[in-house]
Design an enzyme around this catalytic site. Sequence first.
Site, mmCIF file in Angstrom:
data_model
loop_
_atom_site.group_PDB
_atom_site.id
_atom_site.type_symbol
_atom_site.label_atom_id
_atom_site.label_comp_id
_atom_site.label_asym_id
_atom_site.label_seq_id
_atom_site.Cartn_x
_atom_site.Cartn_y
_atom_site.Cartn_z
ATOM 1 N N CYS A 154 0.828 -1.210 0.000
ATOM 2 C CA CYS A 154 0.000 0.000 0.000
ATOM 3 C C CYS A 154 0.862 1.260 0.000
ATOM 4 C CB CYS A 154 -0.907 -0.060 1.231
ATOM 5 S SG CYS A 154 -1.553 1.508 1.791
ATOM 6 N N CYS A 161 0.223 3.776 2.838
ATOM 7 C CA CYS A 161 0.741 3.240 4.108
ATOM 8 C C CYS A 161 2.218 3.608 4.276
ATOM 9 C CB CYS A 161 0.592 1.720 4.158
ATOM 10 S SG CYS A 161 -1.115 1.154 4.044
#
Length: 99
Positions: free
Chosen positions: A24, A27
Amino acid sequence: MKSNFNDIIKGEKAVLVDFHATWCGPCKTLAPILKEVKAELGDTVKIVKIDVDKNQELAGKYQVRGVPTMILFKNGQQLWRQSGVLQKADIIEVINSKS
């Protein structure tokens, strides 16, 4: 992780849980921001990172549909949750106002 997780969020100290995934992009953006939050708040908060791919049962329990999702706990109670990347000042403000 699950039984341990319940012990972690039960304490009187605020616990910010970052549900994330290795693949991600946002993230990866959030990770250094959380390090700065921890550096600024020190022992007043515990920050825990949970990889949703390795902890699918836990992610399901808290209905984490997107990553990153941050959830703030204190005394085992969920006080706040937010998906996406927030700035350091916003995260600190939430932790200070909720805990």
